[in-house]
Structure formats: C-alpha cells, structure tokens
Motif scaffolding. Sequence first.
Motif, PDB file in Angstrom:
ATOM      1  N   ALA A 121     -69.229 -71.358 -32.512  1.00 42.31           N
ATOM      2  CA  ALA A 121     -69.500 -70.005 -33.312  1.00 42.31           C
ATOM      3  C   ALA A 121     -68.505 -69.590 -34.295  1.00 42.31           C
ATOM      4  N   PRO A 122     -68.881 -68.984 -35.415  1.00 41.11           N
ATOM      5  CA  PRO A 122     -67.970 -68.543 -36.352  1.00 41.11           C
ATOM      6  C   PRO A 122     -67.021 -67.409 -36.194  1.00 41.11           C
ATOM      7  N   ARG A 123     -65.814 -67.373 -36.314  1.00 42.14           N
ATOM      8  CA  ARG A 123     -64.801 -66.453 -36.174  1.00 42.14           C
ATOM      9  C   ARG A 123     -64.151 -65.910 -37.416  1.00 42.14           C
ATOM     10  N   ASP A 124     -65.102 -65.870 -38.585  1.00 40.89           N
ATOM     11  CA  ASP A 124     -64.567 -65.373 -39.709  1.00 40.89           C
ATOM     12  C   ASP A 124     -64.097 -64.096 -39.615  1.00 40.89           C
ATOM     13  N   SER A 125     -64.969 -63.188 -38.934  1.00 41.03           N
ATOM     14  CA  SER A 125     -64.574 -61.859 -38.782  1.00 41.03           C
ATOM     15  C   SER A 125     -63.233 -61.675 -38.284  1.00 41.03           C
ATOM     16  N   ASP A 126     -62.282 -62.649 -37.732  1.00 41.60           N
ATOM     17  CA  ASP A 126     -60.998 -62.478 -37.301  1.00 41.60           C
ATOM     18  C   ASP A 126     -60.225 -61.962 -38.575  1.00 41.60           C
ATOM     19  N   VAL A 127     -60.427 -62.980 -39.750  1.00 42.70           N
ATOM     20  CA  VAL A 127     -59.805 -62.347 -40.979  1.00 42.70           C
ATOM     21  C   VAL A 127     -60.035 -61.219 -41.493  1.00 42.70           C
ATOM     22  N   LEU A 128     -61.182 -60.712 -41.568  1.00 38.68           N
ATOM     23  CA  LEU A 128     -61.533 -59.374 -42.040  1.00 38.68           C
ATOM     24  C   LEU A 128     -60.788 -58.301 -40.928  1.00 38.68           C
ATOM     25  N   ALA A 129     -60.906 -58.419 -39.632  1.00 42.61           N
ATOM     26  CA  ALA A 129     -60.285 -57.325 -38.713  1.00 42.61           C
ATOM     27  C   ALA A 129     -58.658 -57.549 -39.249  1.00 42.61           C
ATOM     28  N   TYR A 130     -58.045 -58.610 -39.461  1.00 41.14           N
ATOM     29  CA  TYR A 130     -56.493 -58.846 -39.900  1.00 41.14           C
ATOM     30  C   TYR A 130     -56.474 -58.110 -41.107  1.00 41.14           C
TER      31      TYR A 130
ATOM     32  N   PHE B 283     -63.818 -71.204 -36.634  1.00 42.03           N
ATOM     33  CA  PHE B 283     -64.818 -71.585 -35.561  1.00 42.03           C
ATOM     34  C   PHE B 283     -64.095 -71.522 -34.123  1.00 42.03           C
ATOM     35  N   ALA B 284     -64.844 -70.631 -33.267  1.00 38.91           N
ATOM     36  CA  ALA B 284     -64.430 -70.920 -31.640  1.00 38.91           C
ATOM     37  C   ALA B 284     -65.565 -72.139 -31.300  1.00 38.91           C
ATOM     38  N   VAL B 285     -64.831 -73.085 -30.649  1.00 41.90           N
ATOM     39  CA  VAL B 285     -65.676 -74.307 -30.475  1.00 41.90           C
ATOM     40  C   VAL B 285     -65.236 -74.498 -28.892  1.00 41.90           C
ATOM     41  N   GLU B 286     -66.223 -75.136 -28.281  1.00 44.18           N
ATOM     42  CA  GLU B 286     -65.956 -75.199 -26.906  1.00 44.18           C
ATOM     43  C   GLU B 286     -66.580 -77.086 -26.925  1.00 44.18           C
ATOM     44  N   THR B 287     -65.635 -77.903 -26.396  1.00 45.75           N
ATOM     45  CA  THR B 287     -65.965 -79.157 -26.392  1.00 45.75           C
ATOM     46  C   THR B 287     -66.724 -79.634 -25.151  1.00 45.75           C
ATOM     47  N   VAL B 288     -67.269 -80.838 -25.239  1.00 49.25           N
ATOM     48  CA  VAL B 288     -68.080 -81.516 -24.124  1.00 49.25           C
ATOM     49  C   VAL B 288     -67.578 -81.087 -22.615  1.00 49.25           C
ATOM     50  N   GLY B 289     -66.257 -81.546 -22.727  1.00 48.09           N
ATOM     51  CA  GLY B 289     -65.464 -81.328 -21.767  1.00 48.09           C
ATOM     52  C   GLY B 289     -64.884 -79.949 -21.022  1.00 48.09           C
ATOM     53  N   GLY B 290     -65.413 -78.861 -22.153  1.00 50.38           N
ATOM     54  CA  GLY B 290     -65.203 -77.498 -21.427  1.00 50.38           C
ATOM     55  C   GLY B 290     -63.983 -76.980 -22.201  1.00 50.38           C
TER      56      GLY B 290
ATOM     57  N   ARG C  26     -69.804 -74.858 -42.935  1.00 48.81           N
ATOM     58  CA  ARG C  26     -70.318 -73.518 -42.994  1.00 48.81           C
ATOM     59  C   ARG C  26     -71.042 -73.438 -41.572  1.00 48.81           C
ATOM     60  N   PHE C  27     -71.354 -74.562 -40.833  1.00 52.10           N
ATOM     61  CA  PHE C  27     -72.038 -74.440 -39.805  1.00 52.10           C
ATOM     62  C   PHE C  27     -71.630 -75.652 -38.984  1.00 52.10           C
ATOM     63  N   ILE C  28     -71.475 -75.784 -37.595  1.00 51.64           N
ATOM     64  CA  ILE C  28     -71.413 -76.766 -36.815  1.00 51.64           C
ATOM     65  C   ILE C  28     -72.366 -76.929 -35.707  1.00 51.64           C
ATOM     66  N   ALA C  29     -72.844 -78.118 -35.736  1.00 50.94           N
ATOM     67  CA  ALA C  29     -74.092 -78.114 -34.940  1.00 50.94           C
ATOM     68  C   ALA C  29     -73.484 -78.621 -33.499  1.00 50.94           C
ATOM     69  N   PRO C  30     -74.491 -78.191 -32.552  1.00 47.72           N
ATOM     70  CA  PRO C  30     -74.060 -78.497 -31.012  1.00 47.72           C
ATOM     71  C   PRO C  30     -74.168 -79.936 -30.822  1.00 47.72           C
ATOM     72  N   HIS C  31     -73.362 -80.515 -30.018  1.00 44.69           N
ATOM     73  CA  HIS C  31     -73.391 -81.910 -29.754  1.00 44.69           C
ATOM     74  C   HIS C  31     -72.918 -82.923 -30.822  1.00 44.69           C
ATOM     75  N   SER C  32     -72.059 -82.318 -31.833  1.00 42.98           N
ATOM     76  CA  SER C  32     -71.601 -83.187 -32.910  1.00 42.98           C
ATOM     77  C   SER C  32     -70.096 -83.725 -32.749  1.00 42.98           C
ATOM     78  N   ASP C  33     -70.030 -84.706 -33.552  1.00 41.96           N
ATOM     79  CA  ASP C  33     -68.666 -85.108 -33.265  1.00 41.96           C
ATOM     80  C   ASP C  33     -67.764 -84.726 -34.593  1.00 41.96           C
ATOM     81  N   LEU C  34     -66.733 -84.262 -34.410  1.00 39.75           N
ATOM     82  CA  LEU C  34     -65.828 -83.960 -35.639  1.00 39.75           C
ATOM     83  C   LEU C  34     -64.575 -84.717 -35.537  1.00 39.75           C
ATOM     84  N   ARG C  35     -63.882 -85.068 -36.834  1.00 36.62           N
ATOM     85  CA  ARG C  35     -62.491 -85.811 -36.881  1.00 36.62           C
ATOM     86  C   ARG C  35     -61.627 -84.592 -36.826  1.00 36.62           C
ATOM     87  N   ALA C  36     -60.447 -84.371 -36.208  1.00 41.40           N
ATOM     88  CA  ALA C  36     -59.390 -83.066 -36.134  1.00 41.40           C
ATOM     89  C   ALA C  36     -58.119 -83.546 -35.800  1.00 41.40           C
TER      90      ALA C  36
END
Length: 170
Positions: A68-77, A130-137, A147-157
């Motif tokens: 889920a996007p968390r860009d609003s954190d920057v605006l609140a800041y 983004f607030a992300v929850e991994t498959v492991g929880g 701009r978007f992160i699809a559920p069940h996708s793999d990211l290199r980070a």
Amino acid sequence: MTVFAQGWLFLSSYSPLLAVFALLDTFGRGAPSIVCTVLAVVGVLVLPALLILGTSSSPTTLRVQGAAPRDSDVLAYIASYLVPFASVSAGSTRERIAVGVFVALIAVLYVRSELFYVNPLLALVGVRLFAVETVGGSPLVLLCRRRFIAPHSDLRAVRISDYVWLEKPP
C-alpha cells in the motif's frame, strides 16, 4: 544504515526548511543565514551519495504479499514540521534558541524513530514509499520508483535498516 547516515538523511529532509530559514534570515543576517544555506546545499548534495551507497550491496529478492502506498507520510511530515517553521520569525536571541532547540528535538526523534525514509527530497526525485507485507508475513517499508506494486510480485531490494528496504534499480 548507521545513525550517522540517518543524521545526514535528516539534514537532507530539512534542506528545504534550511533554505527558507536562510531566505527569511530566521536566525539573523550574515553568518546564520550563510550556515543555513550551506547546510541546505550539503543536505541536497549528500542525498544521491547516500542512495548510491545504500544500493551498493547485493540485493535480496522480496516476495510481496501485498503493498500500500505511504506517500502521505511525506505530506504529513511537511505539514507538521516544515510549514510551521516557515512562518517563524525569530527576532530575539531567545526565540532563535527556542527554534534551534525544537529543530534539534525533531532531529533526535527523527533519527531515533528511524524515520529517515520520510524525506521530501526523495519524493521530489520520484522515490515513493510503500508499506509492504512479504509472503512470509514480515511488514516493511519499501522505497522505490514504482507507482504500483502488484500482489505476489518479486522485487530486488537491499536492506537499509531493520524494516526499511530500498529497491535496487535494474
């Protein structure tokens, strides 16, 4: 990421405010405004270096359950810290010390709370939160240019703190 690096990221997040302080002579004319200007410029220049260092380690594949996007954190800041400061006119030495103490308090809270990822300059260059929850929880915060992160996708980070990750560009 070390507390030292987080401190630099705090400085970069306050670069716009420091520029406003310099323009308004908040801490006085001459040397105080020059110091604010120099710190603002250094804060802007150090950000790309920290991002490059942050992505220099080997990436891990994150399996995303949901995001889920968390860009609003920057605006609140910005709204809660930067906007009130922009209107401060510290004419007396006592008022200047009060503003300085408040900025120092925010700096300590920012670094201790590991909020270094909430940075308006990162948002300006297209880095999103983004607030992300991994498959492991595992819940984590991801900084990336997507701009978007699809559920069940793999990211290199790469991990930049206990729960903050930075997506490594392809």
